[in-house]
Scaffold this active site. Structure first.
Site, PDB file in Angstrom:
ATOM      1  N   ASP A 175     -23.304  61.248  -1.799  1.00  0.00           N
ATOM      2  CA  ASP A 175     -22.430  62.110  -1.366  1.00  0.00           C
ATOM      3  C   ASP A 175     -21.288  61.579  -0.098  1.00  0.00           C
ATOM      4  O   ASP A 175     -21.708  60.184   0.359  1.00  0.00           O
ATOM      5  CB  ASP A 175     -22.764  63.704  -1.156  1.00  0.00           C
ATOM      6  CG  ASP A 175     -23.719  63.567  -0.477  1.00  0.00           C
ATOM      7  OD1 ASP A 175     -23.656  62.301   0.571  1.00  0.00           O
ATOM      8  OD2 ASP A 175     -23.836  65.378   0.448  1.00  0.00           O
ATOM      9  N   ASP A 197     -21.598  61.574   2.967  1.00  0.00           N
ATOM     10  CA  ASP A 197     -22.863  61.488   4.173  1.00  0.00           C
ATOM     11  C   ASP A 197     -23.294  60.421   3.855  1.00  0.00           C
ATOM     12  O   ASP A 197     -23.695  59.043   4.759  1.00  0.00           O
ATOM     13  CB  ASP A 197     -23.443  62.870   4.230  1.00  0.00           C
ATOM     14  CG  ASP A 197     -23.073  63.597   5.315  1.00  0.00           C
ATOM     15  OD1 ASP A 197     -21.466  62.963   6.261  1.00  0.00           O
ATOM     16  OD2 ASP A 197     -23.198  64.144   5.625  1.00  0.00           O
ATOM     17  N   GLU A 231     -32.978  59.629   3.506  1.00  0.00           N
ATOM     18  CA  GLU A 231     -32.085  61.025   4.285  1.00  0.00           C
ATOM     19  C   GLU A 231     -32.715  61.463   4.545  1.00  0.00           C
ATOM     20  O   GLU A 231     -32.173  62.556   3.611  1.00  0.00           O
ATOM     21  CB  GLU A 231     -30.521  60.882   3.669  1.00  0.00           C
ATOM     22  CG  GLU A 231     -29.590  62.023   3.956  1.00  0.00           C
ATOM     23  CD  GLU A 231     -28.049  61.257   2.855  1.00  0.00           C
ATOM     24  OE1 GLU A 231     -28.131  60.635   2.777  1.00  0.00           O
ATOM     25  OE2 GLU A 231     -27.056  62.162   3.837  1.00  0.00           O
ATOM     26  N   ASP A 251     -28.221  60.366  -0.020  1.00  0.00           N
ATOM     27  CA  ASP A 251     -27.419  61.164  -1.098  1.00  0.00           C
ATOM     28  C   ASP A 251     -26.143  60.799  -1.597  1.00  0.00           C
ATOM     29  O   ASP A 251     -25.511  59.466  -1.230  1.00  0.00           O
ATOM     30  CB  ASP A 251     -27.386  62.235  -0.641  1.00  0.00           C
ATOM     31  CG  ASP A 251     -28.267  63.060   0.088  1.00  0.00           C
ATOM     32  OD1 ASP A 251     -29.976  62.957  -0.614  1.00  0.00           O
ATOM     33  OD2 ASP A 251     -28.257  64.107   0.806  1.00  0.00           O
TER      34      ASP A 251
END
Ligand code: 0RA
Length: 703
Positions: free
Chosen positions: A541, A543, A466, A539
């Site tokens: 998180d 997103d 990413e 990641d």
């Protein structure tokens, strides 16, 4: 669930059984046949994987299935309409039903109670009454004795013919003979077991997983009420004589599923947020002469992807198989037949393809048969060839009548399929032109790809990373011989509702497809794959999770063969870096972090988390080092993204094949990621008393 590629803790030898078997203790009142039984269950403890698949979370949850399936078979035979599964405060699981109760009479050969034989002998499940167990699971359908062997403590309670009987076991061994302990006006079986922590590395049941699976089971057996109760956090104890825990009205999470419509309810539920193309839901149920039961429900909606949910003997078969093949063949043939006979479309339109008639179709297919065979890496595909013909002919006949009797629905379905045909032709023309331009040919590898040196797909890995920043770090940290890096900018297109031609217009998608080397759609060829490990590295998180879901959906829809071949993985980067002086630890979960902290003699509350916003990114390393050295204090850093690690850290924790953990993506994970399935199996389970019912009859249950 993803396959557990993490090394599991070494299993302890089943010492308890061995010792006792070596020393036949007449003084305790056990006879020689008891010993034989113990020896009989020994293989289960020696090789649990052979009986329940694994000793990881899959195997643990399988224990409940083994017991539940017996009760469910009682329900399918028409003897039971309520099954409750309760997770109890002491770590045990209780499964209670209102079936006939396991027989307790003496077994003619061994002189043992039938209950004892069923609980302590391998494969003793259906010996007594084959007819009522016509369709047994088959996958690992070895029953209660396996659960008993893998539990430190088990209690079987039977209510039958006005009496109540109990037998307790330790590691599969009866503590005493079956005892009549009183009168009862109930009827049924209650099995309580405590999974053995020396067998299972983790004995934590997943409530979400349980809800998902047993909701599905409730759909599959209409008019069966399935109650689930999570009493693990209950502060008191649950009396071992409690029959249905539900009746205690504890203030704990619980759910009840009851679907009068069975798989029709399931189709209605799957289509809840969709626009139907025709009013009714098709349904039929029939049995062939050689006793293959076929049940199908379907409805078309205004969408382009099909949702086919197949089951065989009430076991989910996301890998499809013979029943699905038979279904598709009949569907294509009969819709085309009807079209021809009734001239809905003009002749020059040609015939509707198998894909055309699948667009927007929501279908649940359930077959039940004896001697079932499953296939595929994860045994999620129906292999029994007889199922194909059975579904094709029975469903075909039923569909033919349905179309004749419901001309409006027939017309709507054919118009919908015709639309799909037009779109397919347009998409093909567009894609052909893309392919002609060489956009997908292997030689024009995307500029963003940092390829590896090896051309041997067996050794080659591609990390889909990413963002450009993490991509840069991964590029530095990788093993250039075998590891390729493809950074993705922004979010890859949501492929859910997009056609192939549009999809290939998306640069991120195009880059991936070219890098894989296999092409896509009709020209797909798995033999041309360039990497046999495709690793999603996003990641930790929201997103990251979203991008991971999109990628999994993409693979599920267009590269299913990759998933089946086991080529898709998810990287497991650490969540925390914990430093004390020179000592450095990585933690991959909050629990692991807490454990490391405990080892280092601190709790999380005592430690300041280092935060790069305060420290400044560049000298963060140094500052952390100095602080740690000067104070001897513990520094905890939470990694929000892969880009926060330096190349060496990323290599060590996430990329180095020697030290990393990769989670292999299974078809189940992919399905989970798929948006529509999310609605059905959604994880946002309300941790309160939730009652879900379709057309519920049971008005006395309060919501
Ligand atoms: C063997 C024979 C019969 C019922 C059962 C087993 C039985 C097993 C389980 C396990 C959980 N719940 C169960 N309920 C029943 C038939 C007994 C008869 O003919 O009365």
């Amino acid at each position: 669930m993803a396959k557990e590629t993490k090394k599991t803790a070494p299993k302890k030898a089943p010492t308890a059984i061995k010792k006792k078997a070596e020393k036949p203790s007449k003084e305790k009142g056990y006879s020689a046949s008891d010993i034989a039984v113990l020896e009989g269950l020994e293989p289960v403890r020696k090789r649990p994987g052979m009986y329940i698949g694994s000793t990881g979370p899959d195997g643990l949850h399988h224990l409940i299935r083994e017991i539940f399936d017996n009760s469910r078979d009682e329900a399918m035979a028409g003897h039971c309409d309520h099954i409750e599964i309760a997770l109890l405060p002491d770590g045990s699981v209780r499964v209670a039903d209102n079936g006939r109760g396991i027989p307790v009479d003496k077994h003619p050969k061994t002189g043992q109670s039938a209950l004892e034989v069923i609980m302590t002998t391998l494969h003793a499940g259906g010996k007594f009454d084959n007819e009522s167990y016509k369709f047994s699971g088959g996958l690992h359908g070895v029953g209660a004795s396996v659960v008993n062997a893998l539990s430190t403590y088990t209690r079987a309670e039977v209510h039958r013919d006005g009496d109540r009987y109990v037998q307790d076991y330790e590691i599969g061994k009866p503590k005493a003979k079956v005892k009549k302990v009183g009168k009862s006006d109930r009827r049924g079986t209650v099995i309580t077991f405590t999974p053995d922590t020396s067998i299972f590395s983790d004995v934590t049941f997943s409530w979400e997983r349980i809800v998902k699976h047993y909701r599905e089971q409730a759909y599959l057996v209409k008019n069966l009420r399935v109650s689930l109760i999570d009493a693990r956090a209950y502060q008191g104890t649950v009396d071992e004589d409690t029959y249905y825990v539900e009746d205690l009205n504890l203030q704990v999470p619980s759910m009840t599923f009851y679907f009068e419509g069975g798989i029709v309810s399931m189709v209605r539920y799957l289509n809840a947020h969709q626009k139907p193309v025709h009013k009714g839901i098709f349904h039929f149920e029939k049995e062939t002469e050689d006793e293959i039961q076929v049940e199908v429900a379907f409805q078309y909606v205004d969408d382009i992807s099909p949702r086919i949910v197949p089951f065989a003997n009430n076991i989910s078969t996301p890998g499809g198989g013979m029943h699905v093949t038979g279904f598709k063949t009949a569907l294509t043939r009969l819709i085309n037949n009807y079209n021809k006979n009734n001239k809905i479309l003009s002749e020059k339109d040609g015939t509707l393809s198998g894909d055309d008639v699948l667009e927007g179709l929501t279908a649940v297919i359930s077959v039940k048969m004896k001697e079932i065979q499953f296939e595929g890496q994860t045994k999620d595909k129906l292999g029994s060839p007889e199922a194909r013909g059975a579904v094709e002919s029975l469903f075909g006949d039923a569909l033919s009548s349905y179309l004749e009797e419901n001309p409006d629905d027939a017309k709507a379905i054919i118009r919908k399929a015709a639309l799909a045909m037009k779109a397919r032709k347009a998409a093909k023309a567009a894609k052909d032109s893309i392919l002609r331009k060489g956009a997908l040919e292997g030689f024009t590898l995307p500029g963003k790809l940092t390829d590896c040196q090896t051309k041997n797909a067996e050794d080659a890995e591609i990390f889909i990373v990413e963002g450009d920043s993490a991509g840069g770090t991964a590029k530095q940290g990788r093993d250039r011989k075998t590891q390729a890096i493809l950074p993705l900018r922004g979010k890859p297109l949501n492929v859910e509702r997009v056609r192939l031609d549009k999809m290939l217009g998306n640069n991120e998608i195009k880059s991936m497809v070219i890098a894989f080397g296999t092409s896509i759609g009709e020209t797909f060829d798995i033999e041309k794959i360039r990497y046999k490990k495709i690793v999603i590295a996003t990641d930790a998180d929201v997103d990251g999770a979203h991008i991971r879901t999109l990628l999994m959906t993409f693979f599920y829809r267009y590269f299913r063969d990759f998933i089946d071949a086991g080529y898709i993985y998810v990287a497991q980067p650490p969540l925390y870096k914990i430093k004390k002086g020179k000592a450095l630890h990585y933690a991959f979960s909050d629990e692991e972090r807490d454990a490391v902290m405990k080892d280092l003699g601190a709790t999380i509350a005592e430690v300041e988390e280092t935060n790069d916003e305060e420290e400044g990114e560049e000298n963060e390393e140094e500052t952390t080092d100095k602080k740690a050295k000067s104070s001897g204090r513990i520094q905890v850093q939470r990694y929000k993204g892969l880009g926060e690690m330096n190349a060496e850290e990323l290599w060590e924790t996430t990329m180095n094949p020697e030290t990393r953990t990769l989670k292999q993506v299974t078809i189940d994970d992919a399905i989970e990621a798929d948006a529509i399935f999310d609605t059905l199996m959604g994880s946002d389970v309300e941790p309160r008393k939730v009652f879900i019912q379709n057309n519920a009859k049971l008005a006395e249950i309060d919501i």
